[in-house]
Scaffold this motif. Structure first.
Motif, PDB file in Angstrom:
ATOM      1  N   LEU A   1       0.848  -1.189   0.000  1.00 34.18           N
ATOM      2  CA  LEU A   1       0.000   0.000   0.000  1.00 34.18           C
ATOM      3  C   LEU A   1       0.884   1.240   0.000  1.00 34.18           C
ATOM      4  CD1 LEU A   1      -2.428  -1.086   2.863  1.00 34.18           C
ATOM      5  CD2 LEU A   1      -2.829  -1.287   0.391  1.00 34.18           C
ATOM      6  N   ARG A   2       0.385   2.290  -0.606  1.00 29.25           N
ATOM      7  CA  ARG A   2       1.037   3.605  -0.565  1.00 29.25           C
ATOM      8  C   ARG A   2       0.122   4.519   0.244  1.00 29.25           C
ATOM      9  NH1 ARG A   2       4.542   7.034  -3.611  1.00 29.25           N
ATOM     10  NH2 ARG A   2       3.784   9.176  -3.644  1.00 29.25           N
ATOM     11  N   VAL A   3       0.669   5.049   1.334  1.00 33.15           N
ATOM     12  CA  VAL A   3      -0.105   5.906   2.232  1.00 33.15           C
ATOM     13  C   VAL A   3       0.547   7.285   2.209  1.00 33.15           C
ATOM     14  CG1 VAL A   3      -1.033   6.173   4.557  1.00 33.15           C
ATOM     15  CG2 VAL A   3      -0.563   3.873   3.662  1.00 33.15           C
ATOM     16  N   GLU A   4      -0.247   8.316   1.885  1.00 32.71           N
ATOM     17  CA  GLU A   4       0.305   9.653   1.723  1.00 32.71           C
ATOM     18  C   GLU A   4      -0.503  10.675   2.507  1.00 32.71           C
ATOM     19  OE1 GLU A   4       1.941  12.527  -1.852  1.00 32.71           O
ATOM     20  OE2 GLU A   4       0.611  10.865  -2.361  1.00 32.71           O
ATOM     21  N   GLY A   5       0.196  11.633   3.075  1.00 36.29           N
ATOM     22  CA  GLY A   5      -0.433  12.770   3.738  1.00 36.29           C
ATOM     23  C   GLY A   5      -0.029  14.048   3.032  1.00 36.29           C
ATOM     24  N   ILE A   6      -0.996  14.936   2.829  1.00 33.12           N
ATOM     25  CA  ILE A   6      -0.753  16.220   2.164  1.00 33.12           C
ATOM     26  C   ILE A   6      -1.358  17.320   3.030  1.00 33.12           C
ATOM     27  CG2 ILE A   6      -1.300  17.638   0.147  1.00 33.12           C
ATOM     28  CD1 ILE A   6      -1.416  15.017  -1.466  1.00 33.12           C
ATOM     29  N   ILE A   7      -0.532  18.289   3.387  1.00 34.86           N
ATOM     30  CA  ILE A   7      -1.023  19.422   4.181  1.00 34.86           C
ATOM     31  C   ILE A   7      -1.837  20.329   3.267  1.00 34.86           C
ATOM     32  CG2 ILE A   7      -0.376  21.412   5.578  1.00 34.86           C
ATOM     33  CD1 ILE A   7       2.209  19.842   6.280  1.00 34.86           C
ATOM     34  N   VAL A   8      -3.099  20.521   3.621  1.00 32.46           N
ATOM     35  CA  VAL A   8      -4.002  21.368   2.836  1.00 32.46           C
ATOM     36  C   VAL A   8      -3.843  22.825   3.252  1.00 32.46           C
ATOM     37  CG1 VAL A   8      -6.427  21.819   2.287  1.00 32.46           C
ATOM     38  CG2 VAL A   8      -5.614  19.453   2.521  1.00 32.46           C
ATOM     39  N   SER A   9      -3.798  23.060   4.562  1.00 31.84           N
ATOM     40  CA  SER A   9      -3.610  24.417   5.080  1.00 31.84           C
ATOM     41  C   SER A   9      -3.111  24.333   6.515  1.00 31.84           C
ATOM     42  CB  SER A   9      -4.924  25.209   5.029  1.00 31.84           C
ATOM     43  OG  SER A   9      -5.876  24.636   5.912  1.00 31.84           O
ATOM     44  N   HIS A  10      -2.458  25.421   6.971  1.00 33.90           N
ATOM     45  CA  HIS A  10      -2.023  25.475   8.368  1.00 33.90           C
ATOM     46  C   HIS A  10      -1.748  26.918   8.748  1.00 33.90           C
ATOM     47  CE1 HIS A  10       2.337  26.213   7.824  1.00 33.90           C
ATOM     48  NE2 HIS A  10       2.150  25.582   6.686  1.00 33.90           N
TER      49      HIS A  10
ATOM     50  N   THR B   1      -4.370   9.658   2.011  1.00 26.71           N
ATOM     51  CA  THR B   1      -4.918   8.674   1.084  1.00 26.71           C
ATOM     52  C   THR B   1      -4.176   7.348   1.201  1.00 26.71           C
ATOM     53  OG1 THR B   1      -3.433   9.419  -0.680  1.00 26.71           O
ATOM     54  CG2 THR B   1      -5.649  10.403  -0.622  1.00 26.71           C
ATOM     55  N   ILE B   2      -4.871   6.290   0.845  1.00 28.66           N
ATOM     56  CA  ILE B   2      -4.272   4.958   0.720  1.00 28.66           C
ATOM     57  C   ILE B   2      -4.560   4.467  -0.691  1.00 28.66           C
ATOM     58  CG2 ILE B   2      -4.248   2.567   1.525  1.00 28.66           C
ATOM     59  CD1 ILE B   2      -5.215   3.589   4.256  1.00 28.66           C
ATOM     60  N   HIS B   3      -3.494   4.136  -1.409  1.00 27.15           N
ATOM     61  CA  HIS B   3      -3.604   3.603  -2.757  1.00 27.15           C
ATOM     62  C   HIS B   3      -3.007   2.200  -2.810  1.00 27.15           C
ATOM     63  CE1 HIS B   3      -3.967   7.921  -3.761  1.00 27.15           C
ATOM     64  NE2 HIS B   3      -4.613   7.499  -4.836  1.00 27.15           N
TER      65      HIS B   3
ATOM     66  N   GLY C   1      -2.207   1.959  -8.072  1.00 27.83           N
ATOM     67  CA  GLY C   1      -2.693   3.337  -8.056  1.00 27.83           C
ATOM     68  C   GLY C   1      -4.164   3.517  -7.720  1.00 27.83           C
ATOM     69  N   THR C   2      -4.884   2.444  -7.459  1.00 21.03           N
ATOM     70  CA  THR C   2      -6.304   2.547  -7.116  1.00 21.03           C
ATOM     71  C   THR C   2      -6.467   3.182  -5.741  1.00 21.03           C
ATOM     72  OG1 THR C   2      -6.787   0.558  -8.407  1.00 21.03           O
ATOM     73  CG2 THR C   2      -8.450   1.237  -6.781  1.00 21.03           C
ATOM     74  N   LEU C   3      -7.321   4.203  -5.658  1.00 22.85           N
ATOM     75  CA  LEU C   3      -7.605   4.849  -4.380  1.00 22.85           C
ATOM     76  C   LEU C   3      -8.528   3.944  -3.564  1.00 22.85           C
ATOM     77  CD1 LEU C   3      -7.391   7.341  -2.528  1.00 22.85           C
ATOM     78  CD2 LEU C   3      -9.373   8.285  -3.762  1.00 22.85           C
ATOM     79  N   LEU C   4      -8.048   3.541  -2.380  1.00 23.01           N
ATOM     80  CA  LEU C   4      -8.793   2.603  -1.532  1.00 23.01           C
ATOM     81  C   LEU C   4      -9.496   3.285  -0.364  1.00 23.01           C
ATOM     82  CD1 LEU C   4      -6.075  -0.191  -1.402  1.00 23.01           C
ATOM     83  CD2 LEU C   4      -8.034  -0.028  -2.962  1.00 23.01           C
ATOM     84  N   ALA C   5      -8.846   4.287   0.203  1.00 24.05           N
ATOM     85  CA  ALA C   5      -9.416   4.992   1.353  1.00 24.05           C
ATOM     86  C   ALA C   5      -8.804   6.382   1.405  1.00 24.05           C
ATOM     87  CB  ALA C   5      -9.134   4.241   2.651  1.00 24.05           C
ATOM     88  N   GLU C   6      -9.533   7.313   2.016  1.00 27.93           N
ATOM     89  CA  GLU C   6      -9.023   8.668   2.172  1.00 27.93           C
ATOM     90  C   GLU C   6      -9.588   9.266   3.442  1.00 27.93           C
ATOM     91  OE1 GLU C   6     -10.274  10.818  -1.306  1.00 27.93           O
ATOM     92  OE2 GLU C   6     -12.396  10.651  -0.794  1.00 27.93           O
ATOM     93  N   GLY C   7      -8.897  10.255   3.935  1.00 31.04           N
ATOM     94  CA  GLY C   7      -9.349  10.913   5.153  1.00 31.04           C
ATOM     95  C   GLY C   7      -8.966  12.380   5.155  1.00 31.04           C
TER      96      GLY C   7
END
Length: 161
Positions: A97-106, A116-118, A122-128
């Protein structure tokens, strides 16, 4: 993922990221432009239905990626105030699995992070989406029973590339 591993090592026994927790996930993260990323394979030990990763473990992966994004990109130790998790497709055990975090704002007090978890294809499996607060470092040190200087060194190490 290259050689841009986040250099900090959590000083406690976190289930998600501590190398000292032998029953944990022992996740290691790598810097990205907007956050961080990890690759992992979740064993059957952490299944819900046989062959599928337990939903709580999926939420843990998303939360860890969000937190490590904050450590690595802005050098802040935050606490999750709220997280919305969307389970889009089954997440198989024993699959990379590829698990990524992206800062949207701070800002100085808060942050919003998308995780996200892909699958390997590359299929998107879950997001938060998660909202974070930044308490004083001394407050977190007291709660975690870790010296404030140790936490500051951890954050400094996380920001180094």
């Amino acid at each position: 993922m290259g050689n841009n591993e986040v250099q900090g090592h959590w000083p406690g026994s976190c289930f998600g990221c501590s190398s000292r927790n032998l029953k944990g996930l022992q996740l290691r993260f790598f810097h990205t432009e907007e956050g961080c990323v990890t690759s992992c394979t979740i064993p059957d030990t952490y299944c819900g239905f046989d062959g599928l990763v337990h939903g709580g473990i999926i939420a843990t992966l998303l939360d860890e990626a969000a937190g490590w994004s904050l450590f690595a990109r802005i050098g802040r130790l935050g606490v999750t105030r709220e997280m919305t998790t969307r389970y889009l497709k089954p997440v198989p055990t024993n699959m990379e699995l590829r698990v990524e975090g992206i800062i949207v704002s701070h800002d100085e007090r808060n942050a919003d992070v998308r995780s996200t978890i892909h699958s390997a294809d590359g299929t998107l499996l879950a997001e938060g989406d998660s909202a974070w607060a930044f308490p004083r470092l001394g407050r977190i040190a007291a709660l975690a029973n870790v010296p404030e200087g140790t936490l500051q060194q951890f954050l400094d190490d996380c920001c180094r590339k």
